[in-house]
Enzyme design. Structure first.
Site, PDB file in Angstrom:
ATOM      1  N   VAL A   1      -1.676   5.598  -0.417  1.00 53.28           N
ATOM      2  CA  VAL A   1      -0.549   5.497  -1.335  1.00 53.28           C
ATOM      3  C   VAL A   1      -0.068   4.053  -1.541  1.00 53.28           C
ATOM      4  CG1 VAL A   1       1.314   5.731   0.369  1.00 53.28           C
ATOM      5  CG2 VAL A   1       1.627   6.652  -1.948  1.00 53.28           C
ATOM      6  N   TYR A   2      -0.489   3.110  -0.704  1.00 46.67           N
ATOM      7  CA  TYR A   2      -0.029   1.716  -0.842  1.00 46.67           C
ATOM      8  C   TYR A   2      -0.691   1.071  -2.056  1.00 46.67           C
ATOM      9  CZ  TYR A   2       1.399   2.065   4.130  1.00 46.67           C
ATOM     10  OH  TYR A   2       1.964   2.438   5.331  1.00 46.67           O
ATOM     11  N   SER A   3       0.014   0.473  -3.026  1.00 45.99           N
ATOM     12  CA  SER A   3       1.463   0.414  -3.108  1.00 45.99           C
ATOM     13  C   SER A   3       1.925   1.037  -4.418  1.00 45.99           C
ATOM     14  CB  SER A   3       1.904  -1.037  -3.023  1.00 45.99           C
ATOM     15  OG  SER A   3       1.111  -1.816  -3.950  1.00 45.99           O
TER      16      SER A   3
END
Length: 317
Positions: free
Chosen positions: A52-54
Site C-alpha cells: 500500500v505504500y504510498s
C-alpha cells in the site's frame, strides 16, 4: 554490525530496520537509492515496506515503494542476497483488493514480487486484522506460498494479545505456519498497546518484534516543542496529541539523557527501544543522509540503567 535473531524465522537482522514508506513519496528515486546504498554500506540489512505504500500521497495508487526497491535490486542484483526484505498484504488498494483471504493473498504476493523484481520475500506480514477471514484460511494461504518458496517466513502487524494468541492456537491445532514476527506501534510515548500481555506473549513464544512509529511520527526527535511548531503543517494531525504534560515530560527526559550521552533525542529514543526486553529492532525512516547518519548512530548507543530508568519514569502513564 551485531545481528539479532528475528524470532524463530532463522533470519538475523541488525538492530534497526529501514522503513520504506518514504520511497516514492518524500524520497524520490535517486534519493532512495542513495539512502539504501548507505544503509547497506553501514552494515544494516533489513528493509520494511508494504504493497500500500504510498497510496496516501496525491497521484499515487500504492506499490510505489515496492517499485523503487525493485529498481534498486535490478540496478545491483548482488544486493538482494544481502537484504532481509519485509513487505505486507491486507491494506485496501481498491475494490476487492484488500484483506487476508486466500484469493487476495495469492494475487497480492504476485503483484508485490513483480514490483520488487525478486523471486521471494523474506518476511511477509499481515498488515491489519481481517474480521471477515479466519486465521485458518489466511495461514493456509501462507502455507502454500512457503511451500512454493515465494515467501520464507510470516508475521503480522497490529494484532492485540488476544488476536495473536488465537492465531498461534489455530496454527498449532491445524498444523499451519504461525506468525513468527509482530510489528506493533511502540515508542516512548505509545507504550500501552504493546507493553503487558502482548509483549509478554511475544517473549514467552519467542516471537520477533519490530516496531513502527518508533519516533512517534517525529515527536521524539525533539524538533517540535509545542503545537505552534506544527500548526498548519501536515504533521499537525499526527503530532497534536503528544503535546500534553506527559509528552513534554518525555521531551525533558530525552534532553537530560541526550546531554549526558552526547547524542540527539532521536538517537536516545531509539536506543531506549533497542534495549527493551524482547525487542528485535525498531523501524526507522529517513529522507536525507544527515537523518540516516543519526539513525545509524543510535544502533551503537548503549544507555546506562539509570538512563533507561529516567526515560521509563518520565514516559509512564
Amino acid at each position: 554490525m551485531d545481528k539479532r535473531p528475528l524470532g524463530k524465522t532463522g533470519l538475523e537482522i541488525a538492530p534497526l530496520v529501514f522503513g520504506g514508506n518514504v520511497f516514492g513519496w518524500t524520497a524520490d528515486e535517486p534519493t532512495s537509492f542513495e539512502l539504501l546504498d548507505a544503509w547497506i554500506d553501514a552494515g544494516f540489512n533489513t528493509i520494511d515496506t508494504a504493497d500500500v505504500y504510498s497510496a496516501w500521497a496525491p497521484g499515487n495508487q500504492g506499490g510505489e515503494s515496492e517499485s523503487v526497491l525493485g529498481k534498486w535490486f535490478k540496478r545491483s542484483p548482488s544486493v538482494r542476497e544481502k537484504v532481509v526484505l519485509i513487505t505486507k498484504v491486507g491494506s485496501e488498494l481498491g475494490p476487492d483488493k484488500k484483506g487476508l483471504s486466500e484469493r487476495w493473498i495469492t494475487q497480492a504476493v504476485e503483484d508485490s514480487l513483480r514490483r520488487l523484481q525478486t523471486d521471494y520475500i523474506d518476511l511477509y506480514l499481515s498488515h491489519w486484522p481481517d474480521p471477515d477471514t479466519s486465521f485458518e484460511e489466511t495461514l493456509g494461504a501462507y502455507q502454500k506460498l512457503l511451500d512454493a518458496g515465494k515467501i520464507r517466513s510470516i508475521g503480522a502487524s497490529n494484532l492485540d494479545a488476544a488476536q495473536l494468541k488465537e492465531s498461534l492456537e489455530v496454527a498449532s491445532r491445524e498444523g499451519l505456519p504461525r506468525y513468527e514476527v509482530l510489528q506493533p506501534e511502540y515508542n516512548l510515548y505509545d507504550r500501552g498497546s504493546y507493553e503487558g500481555a502482548l509483549s509478554e506473549l511475544c517473549i514467552e513464544r519467542g516471537i520477533g518484534v519490530i516496531t513502527y512509529f518508533s519516533l512517534a511520527s517525529g515527536f521524539l526527535s525533539g524538533k517540535y516543542r509545542s503545537k505552534d511548531d506544527i500548526k498548519g503543517t501536515r504533521r499537525e494531525e499526527f503530532l497534536g496529541k503528544y503535546f500534553d504534560d506527559r509528552g513534554l515530560r518525555i521531551l525533558s527526559a530525552l534532553d537530560q539523557v541526550s546531554r549526558k550521552v552526547e547524542a540527539t533525542p532521536a538517537e536516545v529514543a531509539l536506543a531506549w527501544l533497542i534495549a527493551k526486553p524482547g525487542m528485535t529492532a525498531p523501524i526507522v525512516s529517513a529522507t536525507s543522509r544527515a537523518q540516516l547518519d543519526s539513525l545509524i548512530s543510535s544502533a551503537r548507543l548503549h544507555l546506562a540503567p539509570e538512563d533507561m530508568a529516567t526515560l521509563d519514569t518520565a514516559s509512564a502513564s
